[in-house]
Scaffold this active site. Structure first.
Site, PDB file in Angstrom:
ATOM      1  CG  ASN A  17      -2.150  -0.955   0.881  1.00  0.00           C
ATOM      2  OD1 ASN A  17      -2.912  -0.747  -0.054  1.00  0.00           O
ATOM      3  ND2 ASN A  17      -2.242  -2.027   1.652  1.00  0.00           N
ATOM      4  CB  THR A  96      -0.502  -5.267   7.176  1.00  0.00           C
ATOM      5  OG1 THR A  96       0.715  -4.522   7.050  1.00  0.00           O
ATOM      6  CG2 THR A  96      -0.688  -5.732   8.607  1.00  0.00           C
ATOM      7  CD  GLU A 200      11.215   1.973  10.576  1.00  0.00           C
ATOM      8  OE1 GLU A 200      10.690   1.075  11.266  1.00  0.00           O
ATOM      9  OE2 GLU A 200      10.658   2.503   9.615  1.00  0.00           O
ATOM     10  CG  ASP A 282      10.251   1.689   3.195  1.00  0.00           C
ATOM     11  OD1 ASP A 282       9.627   0.642   3.466  1.00  0.00           O
ATOM     12  OD2 ASP A 282      10.555   2.530   4.059  1.00  0.00           O
TER      13      ASP A 282
HETATM   14  P1  5GP Z   1       0.512  -2.439   3.694  1.00  0.00           P
HETATM   15  O1  5GP Z   1       1.066  -3.402   4.702  1.00  0.00           O
HETATM   16  O2  5GP Z   1      -0.818  -1.917   4.084  1.00  0.00           O
HETATM   17  O3  5GP Z   1       0.518  -3.013   2.302  1.00  0.00           O
HETATM   18  O4  5GP Z   1       1.536  -1.219   3.593  1.00  0.00           O
HETATM   19  C1  5GP Z   1       1.520  -0.126   4.490  1.00  0.00           C
HETATM   20  C2  5GP Z   1       2.038  -0.538   5.853  1.00  0.00           C
HETATM   21  O5  5GP Z   1       3.415  -0.921   5.772  1.00  0.00           O
HETATM   22  C3  5GP Z   1       2.016   0.566   6.894  1.00  0.00           C
HETATM   23  O6  5GP Z   1       0.763   0.680   7.520  1.00  0.00           O
HETATM   24  C4  5GP Z   1       3.110   0.123   7.868  1.00  0.00           C
HETATM   25  O7  5GP Z   1       2.617  -0.857   8.756  1.00  0.00           O
HETATM   26  C5  5GP Z   1       4.115  -0.540   6.952  1.00  0.00           C
HETATM   27  N1  5GP Z   1       5.199   0.376   6.564  1.00  0.00           N
HETATM   28  C6  5GP Z   1       5.346   1.019   5.390  1.00  0.00           C
HETATM   29  N2  5GP Z   1       6.475   1.764   5.378  1.00  0.00           N
HETATM   30  C7  5GP Z   1       7.052   1.587   6.580  1.00  0.00           C
HETATM   31  C8  5GP Z   1       8.254   2.089   7.169  1.00  0.00           C
HETATM   32  O8  5GP Z   1       9.025   2.875   6.601  1.00  0.00           O
HETATM   33  N3  5GP Z   1       8.517   1.664   8.436  1.00  0.00           N
HETATM   34  C9  5GP Z   1       7.716   0.784   9.104  1.00  0.00           C
HETATM   35  N4  5GP Z   1       8.091   0.404  10.326  1.00  0.00           N
HETATM   36  N5  5GP Z   1       6.589   0.306   8.572  1.00  0.00           N
HETATM   37  C10 5GP Z   1       6.255   0.699   7.327  1.00  0.00           C
END
Ligand code: 5GP
Length: 342
Positions: A17, A96, A200, A282
């Protein structure tokens, strides 16, 4: 710029996402005009910076736009095709699983939608090998983490090698990795690979010590591990001893302000050690970048020759979670493409 674009690449750290492009956001906004969401709310443009907190707010906006199986299928297919168009030959997507009562989205159907996207791209002949890491959002605590691991185990068996591992991500200032250890140990014992966001932010030293006991198969960021950043030599020694590759996301770290400037990025420290480092995006949508740009940025910031950039992309193949046969195929591809580029 043509060199970086043509360079065959491996992407190992891409949150689904966070990777949604402007074009795809446009289509999502058209599907859901009542949400009144604008582009400025889903991406951080050139020269702009946000705190890490603000970045996590951006993800929440995107999650509102992506809340049905159809959305996930479309978003995943678009993201895969965009990486392929950037000459990424092997991609590990992570996401997620979410459930949304209103749209009857379940965590299972979420993962199914991503897998369907991967299979459809394959059937359409898109030239990229895609795998999936099921992500644990640390904010959601130990029970959800365990449930996520079980879901990943089921799909590892049923997806024909498409689900290869677990990601640990989410707001690093919330929760403690200690409570997630049982879930992560279970994942490791069932053969899932582990890519964990670690150090991080500066406050995660004790957690990093603990997580290294697993040990993880790859580390996301690892910004504050080394002594010059307030980490410790013993942490570095353990990462080096286990040869745990670091996933490096230059633009994300600078725009998210965990690193003050490109030249001060911890890539320099680890690269000089000769430690395996993999250049990644990322969140290519949120941070308005792509993998070619990230390689170019690494080259210009750290003075890397074309040969050195080539070796960096070649060494990334060693760090993929897919099996030895896939690595061999990728090495073959790199060998075939090298004469045209160097
Ligand atoms: P999704 O898992 O919904 O496909 O992608 C977005 C999610 O990835 C965010 O809600 C977060 O949990 C995680 N995420 C995206 N970029 C980062 C980052 O730079 N650091 C961390 N710790 N989590 C991230």
């Amino acid at each position: 710029a043509a060199f970086y674009k043509e360079l065959p690449k491996v992407e190992l750290h891409a949150h689904l996402n966070g990777s949604v492009s402007v074009q795809t956001v446009e289509r999502l906004i058209q599907r859901k005009p009542h949400l009144n969401i604008e582009h400025s709310m889903t991406a951080i443009g050139k020269g702009q910076r946000r705190t890490l907190d603000e970045c996590f707010e951006v993800f929440k906006v995107i999650h509102k736009l992506v809340d049905t199986e159809e959305d996930i299928l479309m978003v995943a297919k678009d993201v895969i095709k965009e990486f392929a168009a950037d000459n990424v030959k092997y991609l590990e997507l992570r996401s997620t699983p979410r459930e949304e009562k209103d749209t009857r989205l379940t965590k299972k159907s979420y993962v199914e939608a991503v897998i369907k996207a991967i299979q459809q791209c394959k059937n359409e002949g898109v030239d990229i090998d895609v795998r999936f890491l099921v992500a644990i959002d640390r904010r959601n605590g130990p029970e959800v983490a365990l449930e996520t691991v079980k879901l990943a185990e089921d799909f590892m068996l049923s997806s024909g090698d498409l689900v290869v591992g677990i990601d640990l991500s989410g707001d690093p200032t919330v929760g403690h990795g200690r409570v997630l250890l049982p879930a992560l140990e279970r994942a490791r014992n069932s053969g899932l690979k582990l890519s964990l966001h670690m150090s991080e932010v500066p406050s995660q030293l004790e957690e990093s010590e603990l997580l290294l006991n697993l040990p993880p198969d790859r580390i996301g960021h690892g910004t504050f591990l080394h002594p010059e950043m307030g980490g410790s030599q013993s942490l570095v020694d353990r990462v080096v001893k286990h040869q745990i590759p670091l996933e490096i996301c230059l633009t994300s770290n600078v725009k998210g302000q965990t690193v003050p400037s490109y030249s001060q990025h911890h890539f320099r420290y680890w690269y000089q050690l000769g430690h395996p480092c993999v250049i990644c995006t990322d969140d290519k949508g949120v941070f308005c970048t792509d993998l070619s740009q990230e390689y170019q940025l690494a080259a210009s910031t750290f003075g890397l020759s074309r040969d050195a950039v080539w070796r960096l992309s070649e060494r990334a193949v060693d760090c993929v979670f897919a099996g030895e046969a896939v690595k061999q195929q990728l090495r073959q591809k790199w060998t075939e493409l090298q004469p045209g580029l160097l």
